[in-house]
Design an enzyme around this catalytic site. Structure first.
Site, short mmCIF file in Angstrom:
data_model
loop_
_atom_site.label_atom_id
_atom_site.label_comp_id
_atom_site.label_asym_id
_atom_site.label_seq_id
_atom_site.Cartn_x
_atom_site.Cartn_y
_atom_site.Cartn_z
N ALA A 1 -2.89 -6.44 -4.01
CA ALA A 1 -2.07 -6.95 -2.89
C ALA A 1 -2.76 -8.06 -2.14
CB ALA A 1 -1.73 -5.81 -1.93
N LEU B 1 -2.09 -0.80 -6.01
CA LEU B 1 -2.98 -1.04 -7.16
C LEU B 1 -3.44 0.31 -7.69
CD1 LEU B 1 -4.54 -2.95 -9.00
CD2 LEU B 1 -6.36 -3.03 -7.28
N GLU B 2 -2.87 0.73 -8.80
CA GLU B 2 -3.18 2.02 -9.40
C GLU B 2 -3.37 1.84 -10.91
OE1 GLU B 2 -3.85 4.53 -7.61
OE2 GLU B 2 -2.91 4.07 -5.68
N TYR C 1 -16.39 5.38 14.46
CA TYR C 1 -15.03 4.84 14.36
C TYR C 1 -14.83 3.76 15.41
CZ TYR C 1 -12.82 7.57 10.69
OH TYR C 1 -12.44 8.07 9.46
N TYR D 1 -6.51 4.08 13.27
CA TYR D 1 -7.00 5.36 13.78
C TYR D 1 -8.06 5.09 14.84
CZ TYR D 1 -9.10 10.00 14.00
OH TYR D 1 -9.57 11.20 14.45
N LEU E 1 -6.39 12.75 9.14
CA LEU E 1 -5.89 13.52 8.00
C LEU E 1 -6.97 13.62 6.92
CD1 LEU E 1 -2.33 12.00 7.52
CD2 LEU E 1 -2.83 14.32 8.28
N VAL E 2 -6.82 14.61 6.06
CA VAL E 2 -7.71 14.74 4.92
C VAL E 2 -7.35 13.65 3.91
CG1 VAL E 2 -8.46 16.20 3.02
CG2 VAL E 2 -7.94 17.22 5.24
N GLY F 1 0.85 -1.18 0.00
CA GLY F 1 0.00 0.00 0.00
C GLY F 1 0.88 1.23 0.00
N SER G 1 1.43 3.78 -2.43
CA SER G 1 1.29 4.84 -3.43
C SER G 1 0.69 6.14 -2.91
CB SER G 1 0.44 4.33 -4.61
OG SER G 1 -0.82 3.86 -4.14
#
Length: 397
Positions: free
Chosen positions: A111, A73-74, A234, A224, A272-273, A47, A49
């Site tokens: 992955a 995976l892109e 969450y 998180y 985070l954004v 992971g 990217s």
């Protein structure tokens, strides 16, 4: 082609290559300006990217001088579409690593599949022999179990009862109430299947069985928790169940890695954004207020700053063996009592109509678009860009 942001709902469907390159280079420059670290030398990032995974690869490579293999995976550009932001990020990382004389290879594929795990092991054996750090940083909406073929999808929902709170329309800036219905048992199960620790464990078991884990190997996955304000969706919701499974997996991995003197950790990071956070009710408003408060105290951190601190102060502190418990907390600044007290005070003011949030909304929107390479003042978005890009060190399967 001239590339502009295009949206499908909350999803940004385009990315700007020069803007993405700028973001990656900016993170690299930050790490180079900091003290060099005595850290890992052969690193696998699953992971790799975007977000915390990309930051981990940058800190390992440019902060520790490590050779890195990244799995993600892109998609490259096709016809009249752009590549994904993660693709452009990976191309830029590969170029910068090569220019710095650092070994770097990227594997582009699923992955979760056995094929990608096998191809990664083949590459490790061929080039690096052993891995001394494995970073697992996948946040996927769905997963196919390679053993059964079952497709599971994750959801972000409360458990037990509906949850109602304020959220904000990022276009109109209007506040409104939103209610999320509780998840079913099947939705909980599938969310744990996708976002829990099962695939992380499969990766480590596969790597160990192949004999490519170095003595003293460390592995870390990211999580998180968040404040009480977002607890119902969450920690107390479906994601919380998945993260409980992640922590339980870390404990199992610690036992399994004893044979090579290894350690497994879950690092709890700050909010985070992200593309996902923009679509979750309540979260954008919380993030806007959190950023405002943390910046006023000069303690705000982005991905790269968080991960540099994780490496420097925790995982590789003083170059010795790190003996903290399974869960590492680097969300400590976000959850400081004074920070959360001020966020809550602002929240109440906003929800009662006594606080203007237009500036915070615009900042959130800008940070969100930055993830896709847009809204940088030093880039001319009226100029033509080459959407299709590649690098010989990216292997697509």
């Amino acid at each position: 082609m001239i590339i502009k942001p295009k949206f499908r709902g909350f999803v940004c469907a385009t990315a700007h290559p020069e803007g993405c390159a700028y973001l990656v280079k900016k993170q690299i420059q930050y790490v180079k300006a900091e003290q060099q670290l005595e850290g890992p030398k052969r690193v696998l990032v699953i992971g790799a990217s975007t977000g915390y995974g990309l930051a981990s690869r940058i800190v390992a490579a440019f902060g520790c001088g490590a050779s890195t293999i990244g799995v993600s995976l892109e998609k490259n550009a096709l016809h009249n579409t752009t590549a994904t932001a993660g693709w452009y990020n990976t191309v830029t990382f590969e170029k910068e690593a090569a220019a710095a004389g650092l070994y770097s290879r990227s594997i582009n594929g699923d992955a979760f599949s056995n094929e990608i795990k096998e191809k990664t092991i083949e590459l490790i054996k061929q080039d690096l022999k052993k891995i001394d750090l494995v970073v697992y940083s996948i946040a996927a909406p769905r997963r196919t179990d390679p053993a059964t073929g079952e497709m599971s999808s994750s959801v972000i929902k409360p458990i037990g009862k509906p949850f109602t709170s304020k959220t904000i329309n990022l276009n109109s800036h209007d506040l409104y109430d939103v209610t999320l219905e509780p998840a079913s048992e099947e939705e909980i199960r599938q969310t744990v299947k996708v976002m829990g620790g099962e695939d992380w464990q499969l990766w480590l078991e596969t790597l160990e069985n192949a004999g490519v884990l170095a003595e003293g190997v460390k592995t870390v996955s990211y999580s998180y928790i968040g404040p009480e304000l977002t607890y119902p969706i969450y920690t107390g919701g479906t994601i919380g169940k998945a993260k409980e499974h992640l922590v339980a997996t870390a404990k199992l991995l610690n036992d399994q890695l004893e044979s090579v003197g290894g350690q497994a950790f879950v690092s709890v990071n700050k909010a985070l954004v992200t593309q996902a956070s923009a679509a979750i009710p309540v979260v954008p408003l919380y993030l806007m207020l959190l950023t405002k408060v943390m910046e006023s105290k000069n303690i705000n951190e982005d991905c790269i700053e968080q991960i540099y601190r994780l490496f420097a102060d925790r995982l590789y502190a003083a170059g010795g063996r790190f003996d903290e418990t399974t869960v590492i907390r680097i969300d400590d600044r976000e959850l400081r009592e004074d920070v959360q007290a001020e966020v809550l005070q602002l929240w109440e003011q906003v929800c009662s109509g006594n606080q203007d949030v237009s500036g915070a909304v615009e900042r959130f929107r800008r940070e969100f678009l930055n993830l896709f390479g847009f809204e940088y003042e030093n880039i001319d978005y009226e100029q033509e860009s080459e959407a299709e890009q590649g690098h010989p060190h990216i292997l697509t399967l």
